[in-house]
Structures are given as structure tokens and as C-alpha cells.
Design a protein around this motif. Structure first.
Motif, PDB file in Angstrom:
ATOM      1  N   VAL A 236      24.453 -11.276  41.033  1.00 23.51           N
ATOM      2  CA  VAL A 236      25.396 -12.040  40.212  1.00 23.51           C
ATOM      3  C   VAL A 236      24.658 -13.239  39.647  1.00 23.51           C
ATOM      4  CG1 VAL A 236      27.544 -13.355  40.232  1.00 23.51           C
ATOM      5  CG2 VAL A 236      27.302 -11.323  41.677  1.00 23.51           C
ATOM      6  N   MET A 237      24.857 -13.508  38.383  1.00 24.61           N
ATOM      7  CA  MET A 237      24.147 -14.608  37.738  1.00 24.61           C
ATOM      8  C   MET A 237      25.075 -15.824  37.592  1.00 24.61           C
ATOM      9  SD  MET A 237      21.280 -13.075  37.264  1.00 24.61           S
ATOM     10  CE  MET A 237      20.284 -13.871  36.011  1.00 24.61           C
ATOM     11  N   THR A 238      24.459 -17.000  37.441  1.00 24.88           N
ATOM     12  CA  THR A 238      25.248 -18.228  37.290  1.00 24.88           C
ATOM     13  C   THR A 238      26.033 -18.246  35.984  1.00 24.88           C
ATOM     14  OG1 THR A 238      23.242 -19.244  36.427  1.00 24.88           O
ATOM     15  CG2 THR A 238      23.767 -19.683  38.742  1.00 24.88           C
ATOM     16  N   ALA A 239      25.618 -17.417  35.011  1.00 28.97           N
ATOM     17  CA  ALA A 239      26.355 -17.274  33.755  1.00 28.97           C
ATOM     18  C   ALA A 239      25.864 -15.983  33.121  1.00 28.97           C
ATOM     19  CB  ALA A 239      26.097 -18.453  32.814  1.00 28.97           C
ATOM     20  N   ASP A 240      26.550 -15.526  32.103  1.00 24.58           N
ATOM     21  CA  ASP A 240      26.101 -14.331  31.404  1.00 24.58           C
ATOM     22  C   ASP A 240      24.761 -14.628  30.719  1.00 24.58           C
ATOM     23  OD1 ASP A 240      25.629 -12.250  29.678  1.00 24.58           O
ATOM     24  OD2 ASP A 240      27.657 -12.201  28.856  1.00 24.58           O
ATOM     25  N   PRO A 241      23.683 -13.945  31.136  1.00 28.08           N
ATOM     26  CA  PRO A 241      22.355 -14.256  30.583  1.00 28.08           C
ATOM     27  C   PRO A 241      22.296 -14.055  29.067  1.00 28.08           C
ATOM     28  CG  PRO A 241      22.200 -12.689  32.414  1.00 28.08           C
ATOM     29  CD  PRO A 241      23.652 -12.854  32.112  1.00 28.08           C
ATOM     30  N   LYS A 242      23.216 -13.277  28.523  1.00 27.71           N
ATOM     31  CA  LYS A 242      23.227 -13.112  27.066  1.00 27.71           C
ATOM     32  C   LYS A 242      23.691 -14.393  26.381  1.00 27.71           C
ATOM     33  CE  LYS A 242      24.399  -8.266  27.224  1.00 27.71           C
ATOM     34  NZ  LYS A 242      25.669  -8.034  27.923  1.00 27.71           N
ATOM     35  N   LEU A 243      24.490 -15.165  27.080  1.00 27.38           N
ATOM     36  CA  LEU A 243      24.967 -16.431  26.509  1.00 27.38           C
ATOM     37  C   LEU A 243      24.080 -17.593  26.932  1.00 27.38           C
ATOM     38  CD1 LEU A 243      28.846 -16.228  27.101  1.00 27.38           C
ATOM     39  CD2 LEU A 243      27.553 -15.551  25.085  1.00 27.38           C
ATOM     40  N   VAL A 244      23.571 -17.520  28.152  1.00 19.68           N
ATOM     41  CA  VAL A 244      22.802 -18.633  28.714  1.00 19.68           C
ATOM     42  C   VAL A 244      21.458 -18.093  29.193  1.00 19.68           C
ATOM     43  CG1 VAL A 244      22.818 -20.496  30.404  1.00 19.68           C
ATOM     44  CG2 VAL A 244      24.980 -19.618  29.523  1.00 19.68           C
ATOM     45  N   PRO A 245      20.406 -18.281  28.408  1.00 22.22           N
ATOM     46  CA  PRO A 245      19.119 -17.682  28.771  1.00 22.22           C
ATOM     47  C   PRO A 245      18.567 -18.173  30.106  1.00 22.22           C
ATOM     48  CG  PRO A 245      19.099 -18.497  26.496  1.00 22.22           C
ATOM     49  CD  PRO A 245      20.382 -18.956  27.106  1.00 22.22           C
ATOM     50  N   ALA A 311      29.209 -20.681  39.463  1.00 25.32           N
ATOM     51  CA  ALA A 311      28.983 -19.932  38.227  1.00 25.32           C
ATOM     52  C   ALA A 311      29.993 -20.349  37.170  1.00 25.32           C
ATOM     53  CB  ALA A 311      29.103 -18.428  38.489  1.00 25.32           C
ATOM     54  N   VAL A 312      29.627 -20.089  35.933  1.00 25.57           N
ATOM     55  CA  VAL A 312      30.554 -20.352  34.824  1.00 25.57           C
ATOM     56  C   VAL A 312      30.701 -19.056  34.032  1.00 25.57           C
ATOM     57  CG1 VAL A 312      28.621 -21.384  33.547  1.00 25.57           C
ATOM     58  CG2 VAL A 312      30.917 -21.654  32.665  1.00 25.57           C
ATOM     59  N   THR A 313      31.933 -18.708  33.718  1.00 25.90           N
ATOM     60  CA  THR A 313      32.164 -17.445  33.005  1.00 25.90           C
ATOM     61  C   THR A 313      33.058 -17.683  31.802  1.00 25.90           C
ATOM     62  OG1 THR A 313      34.208 -16.785  34.073  1.00 25.90           O
ATOM     63  CG2 THR A 313      32.184 -16.254  35.219  1.00 25.90           C
ATOM     64  N   SER A 314      33.105 -16.715  30.939  1.00 26.45           N
ATOM     65  CA  SER A 314      34.015 -16.842  29.801  1.00 26.45           C
ATOM     66  C   SER A 314      34.634 -15.496  29.484  1.00 26.45           C
ATOM     67  CB  SER A 314      33.261 -17.377  28.578  1.00 26.45           C
ATOM     68  OG  SER A 314      32.246 -16.475  28.211  1.00 26.45           O
ATOM     69  N   ILE A 315      35.829 -15.537  28.974  1.00 28.54           N
ATOM     70  CA  ILE A 315      36.472 -14.326  28.452  1.00 28.54           C
ATOM     71  C   ILE A 315      36.836 -14.621  27.010  1.00 28.54           C
ATOM     72  CG2 ILE A 315      38.155 -12.502  28.887  1.00 28.54           C
ATOM     73  CD1 ILE A 315      38.971 -13.826  31.396  1.00 28.54           C
ATOM     74  N   ARG A 316      36.384 -13.754  26.130  1.00 27.38           N
ATOM     75  CA  ARG A 316      36.660 -13.976  24.711  1.00 27.38           C
ATOM     76  C   ARG A 316      37.686 -12.982  24.182  1.00 27.38           C
ATOM     77  NH1 ARG A 316      30.575 -14.992  22.764  1.00 27.38           N
ATOM     78  NH2 ARG A 316      30.154 -13.487  24.404  1.00 27.38           N
ATOM     79  N   LYS A 317      37.922 -13.038  22.887  1.00 23.34           N
ATOM     80  CA  LYS A 317      38.901 -12.153  22.228  1.00 23.34           C
ATOM     81  C   LYS A 317      40.298 -12.285  22.841  1.00 23.34           C
ATOM     82  CE  LYS A 317      35.833  -8.703  20.355  1.00 23.34           C
ATOM     83  NZ  LYS A 317      34.683  -8.210  21.092  1.00 23.34           N
ATOM     84  N   LEU A 318      40.732 -13.524  23.016  1.00 28.00           N
ATOM     85  CA  LEU A 318      42.049 -13.757  23.606  1.00 28.00           C
ATOM     86  C   LEU A 318      42.984 -14.406  22.599  1.00 28.00           C
ATOM     87  CD1 LEU A 318      40.894 -15.223  27.035  1.00 28.00           C
ATOM     88  CD2 LEU A 318      41.459 -12.841  26.487  1.00 28.00           C
ATOM     89  N   THR A 319      44.262 -14.347  22.915  1.00 26.36           N
ATOM     90  CA  THR A 319      45.282 -15.011  22.108  1.00 26.36           C
ATOM     91  C   THR A 319      46.166 -15.818  23.057  1.00 26.36           C
ATOM     92  OG1 THR A 319      45.301 -13.280  20.441  1.00 26.36           O
ATOM     93  CG2 THR A 319      47.288 -14.619  20.602  1.00 26.36           C
ATOM     94  N   ALA A 320      46.524 -17.037  22.629  1.00 27.90           N
ATOM     95  CA  ALA A 320      47.468 -17.838  23.413  1.00 27.90           C
ATOM     96  C   ALA A 320      48.841 -17.723  22.767  1.00 27.90           C
ATOM     97  CB  ALA A 320      47.016 -19.290  23.448  1.00 27.90           C
ATOM     98  N   LEU A 321      49.842 -17.460  23.571  1.00 31.28           N
ATOM     99  CA  LEU A 321      51.220 -17.406  23.070  1.00 31.28           C
ATOM    100  C   LEU A 321      51.954 -18.620  23.614  1.00 31.28           C
ATOM    101  CD1 LEU A 321      52.378 -13.714  23.642  1.00 31.28           C
ATOM    102  CD2 LEU A 321      51.525 -14.770  21.533  1.00 31.28           C
ATOM    103  N   GLN A 449      30.289 -19.985  23.411  1.00 35.39           N
ATOM    104  CA  GLN A 449      28.897 -19.943  23.875  1.00 35.39           C
ATOM    105  C   GLN A 449      28.357 -21.352  24.124  1.00 35.39           C
ATOM    106  OE1 GLN A 449      26.048 -17.636  21.618  1.00 35.39           O
ATOM    107  NE2 GLN A 449      24.539 -17.997  23.218  1.00 35.39           N
ATOM    108  N   ARG A 450      28.643 -22.266  23.196  1.00 39.05           N
ATOM    109  CA  ARG A 450      28.166 -23.638  23.348  1.00 39.05           C
ATOM    110  C   ARG A 450      28.784 -24.241  24.619  1.00 39.05           C
ATOM    111  NH1 ARG A 450      29.583 -28.212  20.201  1.00 39.05           N
ATOM    112  NH2 ARG A 450      31.079 -26.899  19.107  1.00 39.05           N
ATOM    113  N   ALA A 451      30.044 -23.946  24.847  1.00 36.84           N
ATOM    114  CA  ALA A 451      30.724 -24.492  26.028  1.00 36.84           C
ATOM    115  C   ALA A 451      30.067 -23.978  27.309  1.00 36.84           C
ATOM    116  CB  ALA A 451      32.195 -24.107  25.999  1.00 36.84           C
ATOM    117  N   VAL A 452      29.828 -22.675  27.360  1.00 37.58           N
ATOM    118  CA  VAL A 452      29.251 -22.106  28.585  1.00 37.58           C
ATOM    119  C   VAL A 452      27.875 -22.715  28.849  1.00 37.58           C
ATOM    120  CG1 VAL A 452      28.422 -19.980  29.654  1.00 37.58           C
ATOM    121  CG2 VAL A 452      30.588 -19.974  28.448  1.00 37.58           C
ATOM    122  N   ARG A 453      27.084 -22.853  27.806  1.00 38.56           N
ATOM    123  CA  ARG A 453      25.741 -23.454  27.980  1.00 38.56           C
ATOM    124  C   ARG A 453      25.815 -24.885  28.468  1.00 38.56           C
ATOM    125  NH1 ARG A 453      22.003 -21.433  22.920  1.00 38.56           N
ATOM    126  NH2 ARG A 453      22.137 -19.234  23.488  1.00 38.56           N
TER     127      ARG A 453
END
Ligand code: ASP
Ligand code: MG
Length: 465
Positions: A236-245, A311-321, A449-453
Motif C-alpha cells: 500500500v502506498m502513501t498516495a496514488d503514485p500516478k498522482l504523487v510521484p 496515507a492520503v487518497t482521492s476519489i474523483r468523478k463525483l457529484t454533490a447533491l 491532484q494538486r490537493a493530494v500532492r
């Protein structure tokens, strides 16, 4: 030991995975192997089931031929490494599976009807076709082995096709009854991940990504020393390596932490994975098939705390109602009606907040779920004075920090908010569960992405290991 789809995607991957089993399965260690379907096969089968329902029989038949060829190629290559072994029985076994798959799809195409039960049958062929090849690769590598379906291995579930719940009280008897005699004889069983059977023996599945769950169900019922989840990443990584090198491996996580990570989009493990082993205190090790010397990440009851945040994670493609109306104030049953409706429609809510005035409630869901939810809610509350408006804010993302050490540590939220503020990132919603293992914020998707970094850097996660 569980191997995911990428680790069984073709003959080379299967033989590599088989070597990892051989290296551990020596005299004093007995292993049960769990495999996923070859990479992308599950998606492909679900797609075929849907196409069959729409009556596209010819396209379906062609795609099944391709799928069969892919499996057959893998078998031939595995056996070419070991010419003394008879390939024909495995070819025949595999062919019989494809005959049944064709029949199941033809039935769906004829009826133009796809029930959850027939969908489970169709999608189960992914694992049922990969397991015999893995078993053959283990034999080619010098072990004795046979493959079993989840049902044959004693994984009894309820009837919730598509996300069946294992009946652990029964499985605690049926799994050892099925597997212990094989292990006693020195065999290494290969069990289909994801697939179970109800009490009548009808095939069920444990939900997407369910092979991890299979591994912990087996581990718990066999009282294994450890459950190993082999992956193509180093734990398990501290963040998604695709977002945070500069994301790094997390050495240890608690059961609670890994569960939070699973829910919060890190897709580390199927969210139910820890449940069976947590009670028994059996550790899960998440290890890299490509860096087998690395200890990976261990998941256990008390993981040492490197700092408040792991760790820090993110979920994208969401909508707030946001559901609002002044008349909602003090009418708590509105909230319960909203949630009952969403629960009945099986629309999961990822984040909730309610102002203390109760004048509005905000819910975060995936984009597609939010569209359905809006339609359902509008219908339910049509003409009512209570809910005046439902507004949707699309293109938002949740960023969450996870760590047991946050509990009782003041200032963690302040650090999170300060670092986001310094990047000029606006917070649309904030939530912290009372377990304090997770703080989540909602922001616009383009800032994710900026937030996660920023958060990764602010909590010093790159230097945590
Ligand atoms: N093959 C199943 C899926 O793709 C289960 C798994 O891989 O864990 O969801
Ligand atoms: Mg998986």
C-alpha cells in the motif's frame, strides 16, 4: 496466497506467480492459492452477458472464441515448459468450461433476460478458467496441485447474487472439510477467487474485486498464519503514485486503516476483505510479485504509528447533491426518507454533511448514481413543501487522510486545512467520522491532484517509511 488478474493475465505471468508459490510452499509451510480471472476477463464477461441480453449472439460468439484462444494459448505455453506432463486433460477441462459458458450466454440471448443469478454464473467463468491453468503451472513447477471452485472449497454464501455474503458459521466447517485433507496430502489447492455457492450449490459472486475477500475467508476458516495478497505494486502506498510521484510504501496498517483506505478509493483491497481475519487476528500481507524480497505492507490489529496520518487518497468523478428547504428544519424524518430511498435503490453515499439548522443535507455520490438519485428524490418529494430544491454540483472529488494516530491528536485537521488554503483550494464540504480515523474534504475535481500532492507533502508522507 492470492494473485490478482494482472498476475495471471498470460502464461508468463502465471508461471512467475507459480514460482512465488513454490518458493514458499516448502515442507513446513502449506499454502492455499486463490486466483482472479485473467486481467480484463471479468469486465469482458459482464459485457458479453449484457450483449447477449440485447440479443447480439454473433458478436458474443466471436468474443467467446477469442477468450477461449487466450486461455488455450496460456495452457499450451505452460505445458511447453514441462513436456512430460499431459496437456490434454487440462485442455479438455477448459474446453468443457467454454461449452457451458456458450450455453449460458445462448440462454440469455434467447430469453433476452439477464438475471443477477445468470450474470453470476456467466462472470464466474473468468476465475473458473484461470484456476486450472494456475494449478497446471504449479504442477509444472514441481508441486502437486488441483483446482477447485469457491463452492467446492466450501465457500457457502447467501443468495445475494452479485455481492453474496459468506455464511462464515457454515464455512468454518465446510472449508476445512474441503481443503484440509488436500493439504494433509501435500497438495497445493488453487481456489477460484470471487466465486462462491449458496446452500443449494448455485454459483454466487462476492462482488467486484472479491478475490481478496475469498483469500481472507479461506484464511480465517483454515486459521492460517497469514494471508498474502500478491500485487503488481509494492504494498500500500502513501498516495496514488500516478498522482504523487514521491509516494512510498506504508510498512504497516491496522485493519481499520486499510478498511478506510478501501472505502476511500485507494482500491487496496475489497472493502470486506479484513472482516473475516480481523476477528481471528490473522495478519494480511500485501506484497509485490515483482519485488518479492520487499516485506510489502502488513495489515494487523495494532500497526505502529509513524505519524498521525498514514496515507492520503482521492476519489474523483463525483457529484454533490444538496437537498434543502426551510421546512426541513426540525423534520428529521425527511432525512430518514432520503436515506431509505437511496438504500433501497442501492445507491451508496460516500460523504454526508448536514448543517445543524437542518435546513439542508449534502450527499456525495458517483456521477451516475447522483443522476439516478436526483430522479428518484424528485419523484418521491414531488409537490412536497419539505424539500424545495435539489441541486447537483458535478465534477467534485473527495480527498481523505487516513490514520489511527489522528485519534486524540489535536491540530491534524488544522494542518490539512492550512495546507489546502495555502494552495488556494476551496473546501466545499468537510467530514470527520467520530472514529477519527479519516478526515475527508470535498473539492473541485480539477484541484484534486494538486490537493493530494500538497497534503502528502504537508504530512511528510514521502519520508514516513
Ligand atoms: N475477477 C473479479 C473482478 O475483476 C474479482 C477479482 O479480481 O478480485 O472483480
Ligand atoms: Mg482485484
Amino acid at each position: 496466497m492470492k494473485f490478482g488478474g494482472v498476475l495471471v493475465q498470460d502464461a508468463a505471468a502465471i508461471m512467475h506467480s507459480a514460482q512465488l508459490v513454490v518458493q514458499t510452499a516448502h515442507k513446513n509451510t502449506r499454502a492455499v492459492v486463490v486466483v482472479s480471472a485473467m486481467a480484463d476477463v471479468t469486465d469482458g464477461l459482464l459485457d458479453l452477458a449484457e450483449q447477449a441480453r440485447q440479443g447480439h449472439g454473433d458478436e458474443v460468439a466471436q468474443a467467446v472464441d477469442l477468450l477461449e484462444r487466450r486461455h488455450e494459448d496460456a495452457i499450451q505455453t505452460v505445458f511447453s515448459s514441462s513436456p512430460a506432463m499431459a496437456v490434454q486433460p487440462v485442455v479438455d477441462e477448459e474446453h468443457a468450461l467454454f461449452v457451458s459458458l456458450r450455453q449460458a450466454l445462448a440462454g440469455v440471448a434467447m430469453l433476452h433476460e439477464l438475471t443477477p443469478r445468470s450474470r453470476d454464473l456467466i462472470v464466474s467463468f473468468g476465475e473458473r478458467c484461470s484456476a486450472p491453468i494456475m494449478s497446471a503451472a504449479l504442477r509444472a513447477a514441481g508441486l502437486t496441485s488441483r483446482s477447485l471452485t469457491g463452492g467446492e472449497a466450501g465457500i457457502v454464501t447467501d443468495d445475494t447474487f452479485g455481492s453474496a455474503v459468506p455464511l462464515l458459521d457454515i464455512a468454518r466447517k465446510t472449508i476445512p472439510r474441503a481443503l484440509t485433507p488436500l493439504l494433509d496430502r501435500g497438495l497445493t489447492p488453487v481456489v477460484t477467487g470471487f466465486v462462491g455457492a449458496n446452500e443449494e450449490g448455485v454459483i454466487t459472486t462476492l462482488g467486484r474485486g472479491g478475490s481478496d475477500y475469498t483469500a481472507t475467508i479461506l484464511g480465517a476458516c483454515l486459521l492460517a498464519d497469514e494471508v498474502w495478497i500478491w500485487k503488481e505494486v509494492d504494498g500500500v502506498m502513501t498516495a496514488d503514485p500516478k498522482l504523487v510521484p514521491d509516494a512510498v510504501r506504508v510498512q504497516a496498517l491496522s485493519y481499520r486503516e486499510v478498511m478506510e483506505l478501501a472505502w476511500f478509493g485507494a482500491k487496496v483491497l475489497h472493502p470486506m476483505t479484513v472482516a473475516p481475519v480481523q476477528e481471528a487476528g490473522i495478519p494480511i500481507r500485501i506484497r509485490s510479485a515483482f519485488l518479492p524480497a520487499s516485506p510489502g505492507t502488513i495489515v494487523c490489529a495494532d500497526a505502529p504509528e509513524a505519524g498521525p496520518v498514514k496515507a492520503v487518497t482521492s476519489i474523483r468523478k463525483l457529484t454533490a447533491l444538496t437537498i434543502g428547504g426551510a421546512a426541513m428544519i426540525g423534520t428529521s424524518d425527511v432525512v430518514s426518507r432520503v436515506f431509505s430511498l437511496l438504500a433501497a435503490a442501492q445507491l451508496p453515499v460516500l460523504m454526508i454533511s448536514q448543517s445543524s439548522s437542518m435546513a439542508n443535507v449534502s450527499l456525495v455520490m458517483t456521477q451516475t448514481d447522483a443522476e439516478r438519485a436526483t430522479r428518484l428524490l424528485r419523484k418521491e418529494f414531488a409537490g412536497s413543501m419539505v424539500i424545495r430544491d435539489i441541486t447537483a454540483t458535478p465534477h467534485v472529488a473527495i480527498v481523505a487522510i487516513v490514520g489511527d494516530g489522528m485519534r486524540g491528536t489535536p491540530g491534524v485537521a488544522a494542518r490539512l486545512f492550512t495546507c489546502l488554503a495555502s494552495e488556494n483550494i476551496n473546501l466545499l464540504m468537510i467530514a470527520q467520522g467520530s472514529s477519527e480515523v479519516n478526515i475527508s474534504v470535498l473539492i473541485t475535481e480539477k484541484e484534486a491532484q494538486r490537493a493530494v500532492r500538497t497534503v502528502h507533502a504537508a504530512f511528510g508522507l514521502a519520508g514516513a517509511t
